[in-house]
Design a protein around this motif. Structure first.
Motif, mmCIF file in Angstrom:
data_model
loop_
_atom_site.group_PDB
_atom_site.id
_atom_site.type_symbol
_atom_site.label_atom_id
_atom_site.label_comp_id
_atom_site.label_asym_id
_atom_site.label_seq_id
_atom_site.Cartn_x
_atom_site.Cartn_y
_atom_site.Cartn_z
ATOM 1 N N ALA A 1 -60.851 -37.983 8.333
ATOM 2 C CA ALA A 1 -61.018 -38.425 6.956
ATOM 3 C C ALA A 1 -61.255 -37.241 6.014
ATOM 4 O O ALA A 1 -60.747 -37.218 4.887
ATOM 5 N N GLU B 1 -58.820 -36.461 2.902
ATOM 6 C CA GLU B 1 -59.320 -36.336 1.535
ATOM 7 C C GLU B 1 -58.871 -35.027 0.897
ATOM 8 O O GLU B 1 -58.510 -34.989 -0.287
ATOM 9 N N LEU C 1 -55.390 -35.537 -0.143
ATOM 10 C CA LEU C 1 -55.317 -36.424 -1.302
ATOM 11 C C LEU C 1 -55.555 -35.655 -2.600
ATOM 12 O O LEU C 1 -54.761 -35.738 -3.544
ATOM 13 N N VAL C 2 -56.658 -34.901 -2.672
ATOM 14 C CA VAL C 2 -56.970 -34.219 -3.932
ATOM 15 C C VAL C 2 -55.993 -33.084 -4.208
ATOM 16 O O VAL C 2 -55.762 -32.724 -5.368
ATOM 17 N N GLY D 1 -52.577 -40.458 0.997
ATOM 18 C CA GLY D 1 -53.899 -39.957 1.386
ATOM 19 C C GLY D 1 -54.969 -41.008 1.198
ATOM 20 O O GLY D 1 -55.865 -41.167 2.038
ATOM 21 N N LEU D 2 -54.900 -41.761 0.096
ATOM 22 C CA LEU D 2 -55.856 -42.833 -0.150
ATOM 23 C C LEU D 2 -55.729 -43.920 0.915
ATOM 24 O O LEU D 2 -56.726 -44.458 1.409
ATOM 25 N N LEU E 1 -57.409 -42.739 4.082
ATOM 26 C CA LEU E 1 -58.866 -42.832 3.998
ATOM 27 C C LEU E 1 -59.341 -44.265 4.197
ATOM 28 O O LEU E 1 -60.317 -44.524 4.908
ATOM 29 N N VAL F 1 -66.925 -40.482 4.046
ATOM 30 C CA VAL F 1 -65.826 -40.002 3.190
ATOM 31 C C VAL F 1 -65.162 -41.235 2.586
ATOM 32 O O VAL F 1 -64.044 -41.595 2.942
ATOM 33 N N ALA G 1 -63.122 -43.874 0.506
ATOM 34 C CA ALA G 1 -61.919 -43.860 -0.319
ATOM 35 C C ALA G 1 -62.205 -44.366 -1.727
ATOM 36 O O ALA G 1 -61.511 -43.991 -2.678
ATOM 37 N N HIS H 1 -62.112 -42.351 -5.107
ATOM 38 C CA HIS H 1 -60.866 -41.811 -5.648
ATOM 39 C C HIS H 1 -60.042 -42.844 -6.413
ATOM 40 O O HIS H 1 -59.067 -42.477 -7.071
ATOM 41 N N GLU I 1 -63.073 -32.868 -9.690
ATOM 42 C CA GLU I 1 -63.227 -33.480 -8.371
ATOM 43 C C GLU I 1 -62.557 -32.633 -7.296
ATOM 44 O O GLU I 1 -63.095 -32.448 -6.195
ATOM 45 N N ILE J 1 -64.691 -31.136 -4.219
ATOM 46 C CA ILE J 1 -64.385 -31.554 -2.849
ATOM 47 C C ILE J 1 -63.880 -30.389 -2.013
ATOM 48 O O ILE J 1 -64.257 -30.232 -0.853
#
Length: 458
Positions: free
Chosen positions: A310, A314, A317-318, A346-347, A350, A358, A360, A363, A392, A396
């Motif tokens: 996870a 994440e 994702l970012v 990515g979301l 998660l 972590v 989801a 986000h 963010e 992160i």
């Protein structure tokens, strides 16, 4: 201090991959270190009224939190920077004088951001407080208009402040500050920056930073990883990293109560047999300690294994989220759509992994803002949306995320990402070329510092 090192072996695009997550966490009963911090407050014209009043209220709460062994100073800036109060012990009389001075602050004209950081760091660096790490906490709502204004000059300044031993924290308010400058200033310190939409959220944001400042247990934490049987090894977080002989190290900065530090490494295996030797060092009460951290191998689908995966999801994702906003700002619609698809995947990962540490859920709102901007083909992306996302990403990728949300708060995200319908249809994401969206491994730039097994010289 509690140290853990968890390794997960799994199939990846380039072959068999190992994810290594090292966590440093302060024991609850460990006493915190004293604080030595210089507050740097923007009082330019744009701060007039509610923003300055909120900044004063937030600073007041921070000072009230300080004890007699803590040292706090105040620098304000408009077109000029002025050290209004020296960095001094917060004994009752000094605290009362500090609060009185705060109540008299008013706004001016101009924003001498470079000078303020330079002077503020020098003032706190000159004060020696045993066991305390000199720190700077800066609040601004605008872009520099007096003195140096180029991004490169702020990158040099951020590195110089870090090299002098001062940790820099920054908070950006509203839609007019330049997030690239705050990231340049805070990156070398490993802190990232915090974004706040409006004055109403300022006291809460400064309070969260205060909890970290006034909860610090150790400073100068660093993790060393010596791999065997790997073709390469990369640090996935944006911590300052370097190769040292046969090992790779990452500088994590300070560790505070309720703010564990995590660093994720990823490596492609060269051999079936592999090993990772992990050590950690940090400074506690003026003493430097270095100790071995046993590595625990986990099954990918175990609770701990899903947590490690996870963290990796994440970061992907970012990274895609940042790439999408950047593509929008450059009016590269196709690249923005591809990056948004990567962020959505990515979301989805998660949500499926379901790791309470972590979540989801945190986000969902930002990705909704991004999706609206992409679907509307916005000629000018939302200034607040861009700054929320960049903050963010900054926090992160520096693993400054604070305590996780309660597990119950994660449940609503399941419906929003439509887990029951299965993952989105896969679509190839090209490498950076012809305006395409980068692969996750290249999105963080210097964050993905490689290690080579051929590097054997000390």
């Amino acid at each position: 201090m509690k140290q853990t090192a968890w390794a997960v072996e799994r199939d990846a695009e380039g072959g068999r991959e190992v994810l290594l997550l090292v966590t440093l966490e302060a024991e609850a009963e460990t006493p915190r270190a004293p604080v030595a911090v210089n507050l740097v407050i923007d009082r330019s014209a744009s701060m007039r009224g509610a923003p300055l009043a909120a900044a004063v209220e937030a600073a007041r709460a921070l000072v009230e939190r300080a004890g007699p062994k803590d040292y706090v100073g105040l620098l304000t800036f408009d077109a000029d920077a002025e050290q209004v109060l020296p960095v001094r012990a917060m004994e009752p009389s000094a605290k009362a004088a500090f609060l009185k001075t705060l109540s008299r602050l008013d706004s001016g004209e101009g924003t001498a951001l470079h000078e303020a950081v330079e002077q503020g760091a020098e003032a706190v660096r000159r004060v020696l407080v045993p066991g305390a790490r000199p720190q700077l906490l800066m609040l601004t709502d605008g872009e520099p208009s007096v003195g140096p204004t180029a991004l490169g000059e702020f990158k040099v300044l951020g590195q110089r402040v870090h090299d002098s031993g001062v940790a820099l924290h920054a908070l950006g308010l509203g839609r007019h500050y330049l997030p690239e400058i705050l990231e340049a200033l805070t990156g070398p310190s490993g802190t990232g920056f915090t974004h706040v939409d409006d004055a109403e959220g300022l006291p809460l944001a400064v309070g969260a930073l205060g909890a970290e400042l006034f909860g610090e247990v150790v400073a100068d934490a660093r993790v060393y990883v010596l791999p065997t049987g790997f073709a390469d090894l990369r640090c996935r977080h944006r911590y300052p990293s370097r190769v040292e002989g046969d090992a790779m190290s990452a500088a994590l900065g300070a560790v505070s109560h309720a703010f564990p530090r995590r660093v994720l490494f990823a490596g492609v295996l060269e051999k079936g047999d592999w090993n990772l030797t992990v050590t950690a060092s940090y400074t506690e009460h003026g003493d430097t300690r270095r100790l071995s951290v046993p590595v625990t191998r986990l099954l990918p689908d175990s609770e701990e294994g899903r947590f490690v995966r996870a963290v990796s999801a994440e970061l992907e994702l970012v990274s895609y989220e940042a790439a999408a906003w950047k593509a929008l700002s450059r009016r590269q619609q196709d690249a923005a759509e591809r990056a948004l698809e990567g962020a959505d995947k990515g979301l989805y990962k998660l949500a499926r992994l379901g790791s309470a540490d972590v979540p989801a859920q945190r986000h969902v709102d930002r990705l909704s803002d991004l999706r609206r901007a992409v679907e509307r083909r916005a000629a000018q992306p939302s200034a607040l949306g861009v700054r929320r996302a960049q903050s963010e990403v900054s926090r992160i990728t520096m693993s400054r995320i604070g305590p996780a949300l309660p597990a119950a708060a994660v449940a609503p995200v399941q419906a929003q990402v439509q887990v029951h319908d299965g993952p989105p249809a896969p679509r190839a994401l090209p490498a950076v070329a012809n305006g395409g969206a980068p692969k996750p491994s290249t999105l963080d730039g210097a964050a993905m510092l490689p290690w080579k097994t051929g590097n054997t010289e000390s």
